[in-house]
Design an enzyme around this catalytic site. Structure first.
Site, PDB file in Angstrom:
ATOM      1  N   GLN A 105     -27.298 -10.613 -26.988  1.00  0.00           N
ATOM      2  CA  GLN A 105     -26.984 -12.034 -26.800  1.00  0.00           C
ATOM      3  C   GLN A 105     -25.873 -12.143 -25.758  1.00  0.00           C
ATOM      4  OE1 GLN A 105     -24.432 -14.230 -29.622  1.00  0.00           O
ATOM      5  NE2 GLN A 105     -26.209 -15.538 -30.006  1.00  0.00           N
ATOM      6  N   HIS A 191     -26.648 -17.301 -24.998  1.00  0.00           N
ATOM      7  CA  HIS A 191     -25.954 -18.101 -26.017  1.00  0.00           C
ATOM      8  C   HIS A 191     -25.567 -19.450 -25.413  1.00  0.00           C
ATOM      9  CE1 HIS A 191     -23.939 -19.234 -29.545  1.00  0.00           C
ATOM     10  NE2 HIS A 191     -23.445 -18.072 -29.905  1.00  0.00           N
ATOM     11  N   GLY A 192     -26.304 -20.462 -25.830  1.00  0.00           N
ATOM     12  CA  GLY A 192     -26.042 -21.818 -25.357  1.00  0.00           C
ATOM     13  C   GLY A 192     -25.518 -22.721 -26.449  1.00  0.00           C
ATOM     14  N   HIS A 194     -22.758 -23.173 -30.245  1.00  0.00           N
ATOM     15  CA  HIS A 194     -21.553 -22.834 -31.016  1.00  0.00           C
ATOM     16  C   HIS A 194     -20.240 -23.079 -30.279  1.00  0.00           C
ATOM     17  CE1 HIS A 194     -24.181 -19.921 -33.604  1.00  0.00           C
ATOM     18  NE2 HIS A 194     -24.657 -21.160 -33.553  1.00  0.00           N
ATOM     19  N   TYR A 196     -19.414 -22.522 -27.256  1.00  0.00           N
ATOM     20  CA  TYR A 196     -19.103 -21.645 -26.138  1.00  0.00           C
ATOM     21  C   TYR A 196     -19.439 -22.371 -24.831  1.00  0.00           C
ATOM     22  CZ  TYR A 196     -18.742 -18.228 -29.901  1.00  0.00           C
ATOM     23  OH  TYR A 196     -18.380 -17.573 -31.057  1.00  0.00           O
TER      24      TYR A 196
END
Length: 706
Positions: A105, A191-192, A194, A196
């Site tokens: 990820q 990872h797009g 949470h 971030y």
């Protein structure tokens, strides 16, 4: 049994990747990499055990594309340089040995990049955020505050990204993707979500830009689209690539909406994604919501959003979030999503997939949703599991066969005793388990009433010890004479804590119950002091429960206590640690007006941080009054007196008082047996109150040493 999991066990496909079942290990930040970001033996063994356990695919969580820049954990995996490729390759090879796939990820922290904050590096963000007053620190214990990066006083340098910064970040994602592919991994997840960096650009709350990267949902998704295009250019169209998206920002009415998420998911599909992982985020200023989105306490919290997103896509959807396997199989069969991401459940039992495939669902060690695992990350510690001592200790091989099998007596049939007996037997020892009462379980029996998920662990432990060749003796007092007669070589004392009534003025009144007396009432145990404090009808009802066996069935107890309890309307609980707070919740849900008095300034000791943050909020919602810094507590006639933090003497009316404190270790038996010449080991609360985690982990360490 097989039909309950048939959809979960069937093969699947994402892009060019063929998968043996529908169970994935979802990405988790576990703090198990080496300090320099390399994948070392610990994280490799951690994921290899999951591969052995039958997962179709394992996601290596939060691999930093610009590490240490953008890092959010001190021992985060790094993929920001070619020097990290060999570690990734060794991990991939270890997973592939067991017919499982593994992906990485790709991650950049942005506003959540606490490692940047600690190091004084500029924190890259879309635009200057609007900050809220957080209640996180208010829910922490004093010893937790200095361990949490969110509580440290840091000189944070926020840096809204320029176009050159954006181009640099996009290239860093592309370079990381190349390294993942060169390492022999089977795919990658962007990872797009949470909170971030990509999620920050997608959210209208954190993205206030007025250029082509802000405003409309298409503009806010521009960074993600550029990352996807750059990654695809680097790895080609056949390499499996997908992205994780927030389907909603819970507690944020002006944050990412489900409609936003559906639109972005369609854009991602059109840009070349092979699947979408549906997750969610939340208002991070509210402690209770940290267990509401991507790691939810509410069962199946994300299923409806996953189904809504799947309905607008032609590619597979992956989701997670406290979904029981049987229910997941049903949802897959009904077309709500395609693959199940497992996090906490795989920490509790990495062999869950194989056990389902082998028709051994009852052998799956259950997660009790205590948030031990994720709370470690908030405190910048490596992941651990309260119920599975082997998690993150796979490289230590705690269950290696014993070199010299011995005869071992385990004294005490609570969780520590049962786990010790189980592990010792599996290692090859000859084990006898001695329990002085007529039932196994110890204090876990009562803990299972107050907090229902504990019951699944209790049932699992009972099944495990009964299925093994363990010589179990109930109603048996362990004496030196008996142990000598049995010819034991080693003794494990796991007899639990003592619960003497603290020296509180008025504690001897007949409307005051100790913790042991509450347990006796609920479980139908005979205790003379309880009988003396109850009226005739209450004694009759409790006797009937014992005689009919109803008091041995948690479901019946929970049902019956919603209609009748031998407690008045107003209940004061003295003690605001784990036991007192869970009891308060239990009684509040049964219509009692509950007040909790706690001497310390911060209640909830014994509860893990994330669970505590939620429980404190739920208690307020249930109308429980929680009073901290209460001193000079005394019990009068139908009232409790205390001195508050202002020094004022206050009084609370009480029909009944429960004293939920006073538990302490009791080494008397262990010391006596030691004097008799036995080789003695102690596990669990007898050597200090450490609850389920202490019992299970002590048992593991002792069993490994013998």
């Amino acid at each position: 049994m097989f039909k309950n999991y048939n959809h979960l066990l069937q093969p699947g496909r994402i892009g060019s990747m063929q998968l043996k079942n529908r169970m994935f290990v979802t990405a988790m930040g576990v703090n198990l990499a080496e300090p320099d970001g390399h994948c070392g033996e610990q994280i490799r063994a951690f994921h290899e055990e999951q591969a052995k356990g039958g997962a179709a695919l394992i996601t290596l969580g939060v691999a930093g594309v610009a590490w240490p820049h953008g890092g959010n954990q001190p021992r985060q995996v790094a993929i920001s340089d070619d020097r990290f490729i060999p570690g990734f390759k060794k991990l991939a090879d270890a997973v592939h040995k067991h017919d499982a796939k593994v992906i990485a990820q790709l991650h950049f922290g942005g506003l959540v990049g606490v490692e940047d904050m600690k190091a004084g590096r500029p924190v890259w963000i879309p635009s200057m955020p609007v900050f809220k007053q957080s209640d996180l620190e208010a829910g922490m214990l004093k010893e937790e505050i200095p361990r949490s990066a969110t509580s440290q006083k840091l000189d944070v340098k926020l840096h809204p990204m320029t176009h050159d910064d954006i181009a640099t970040l996009v290239q860093q994602f592309a370079d990381a993707a190349r390294r993942v592919q060169e390492a022999g991994m089977d795919g990658l997840e962007i990872h797009g979500g949470h909170g971030y960096i990509i999620s920050e650009f997608l959210s209208p709350l954190t993205n206030q830009r007025d250029d082509e990267y802000g405003g409309s949902v298409e503009n806010r998704a521009r960074l993600l689209m550029e990352v996807i295009a750059a990654v695809r250019k680097e790895v080609g169209r056949d390499f499996p690539v997908w992205c994780k998206l927030d389907s909603e920002e819970f507690g944020q009415p002006e944050g990412i909406s489900l409609e936003d998420a559906k639109a972005v998911a369609r854009m991602a599909q059109d840009a070349g994604m092979d699947a979408i992982t549906v997750s969610a985020y939340h208002d991070t200023s509210r402690g209770a919501l940290h267990s509401e989105s991507n790691i939810p306490h509410t069962p199946e919290r994300l299923v409806s959003n996953a189904a809504a997103i799947k309905a607008v896509l032609d590619i597979p959807v992956i989701t997670s979030g406290r979904i029981e396997p049987e229910r997941a199989s049903q949802h897959i069969g009904e077309g709500h999503f395609d693959f199940l991401g497992l996090g906490r459940k795989m920490l509790a039992d990495p062999h869950l997939p194989n056990k389902l495939a082998e028709n051994r669902a009852k052998d799956v060690r259950p997660c009790v949703y205590c948030y031990c695992c994720v709370s470690q990350i908030y405190l910048e510690s490596p992941v651990k599991c309260a119920v599975n001592p082997d998690t993150a200790a796979e490289a230590e091989n705690l269950m290696a066969p014993a070199a010299s099998p011995r005869k071992v007596a385990v004294i005490g049939g609570g969780p520590g005793g049962m786990e010790a007996a189980r592990r010792l037997t599996l290692r090859g020892h000859d084990v006898v388990l001695l329990e002085k009462s007529n039932v196994l379980g110890g204090t876990l029996q009562f803990a299972s009433i107050a907090y229902e998920p504990n019951g699944k662990l209790l049932d699992w432990l009972k099944r495990q010890v009964r299925a093994l060749p363990i010589d179990i003796h109930l109603n048996t007092e362990a004496t030196p004479q008996l142990l000598k007669r049995l010819g034991v070589d080693e003794v494990v004392v796991a007899t639990g804590a003592t619960r003497a009534m603290p020296a509180i003025p008025g504690a001897d009144r007949d409307f005051v119950f100790s913790g042991d007396e509450m347990r006796a009432m609920v479980l139908g145990e005979k205790l003379a002091s309880v009988r003396e404090k109850l009226d005739g009808f209450s004694r009759f009802m409790l006797a009937a429960g014992t005689a009919t066996g109803a008091s041995r069935h948690r479901s019946l107890i929970n049902l019956a206590t919603r209609y009748w309890l031998p407690l008045g309307d107003k209940v004061v609980i003295i003690g605001g640690e784990l036991v007192g707070l869970e009891l308060a919740e239990y009684l509040a849900h049964r219509g009692r007006q509950v007040t909790v008095l706690e001497e310390s300034s911060r209640p909830g000791a014994g509860l893990y941080l994330v669970r505590r943050l939620r429980l404190l909020d739920e208690l307020r919602e249930a109308g429980v009054t929680l009073i901290s810094k209460a001193s000079q507590i005394a019990i009068g006639e139908q009232q409790v007196e205390y001195r508050n933090y202002r020094g004022q003497i206050r009084h609370i009316g009480a029909d009944h008082v429960v004293v939920a404190k006073g538990a302490q270790g009791n080494l008397a038996l262990a010391e006596n047996l030691g004097k008799q010449g036995f080789s003695v080991h102690t596990a669990g609360d007898c050597s200090g109150v450490t609850y389920i985690e202490g019992a299970m982990h002590d048992a593991a360490q002792i069993a490994a040493r013998i």
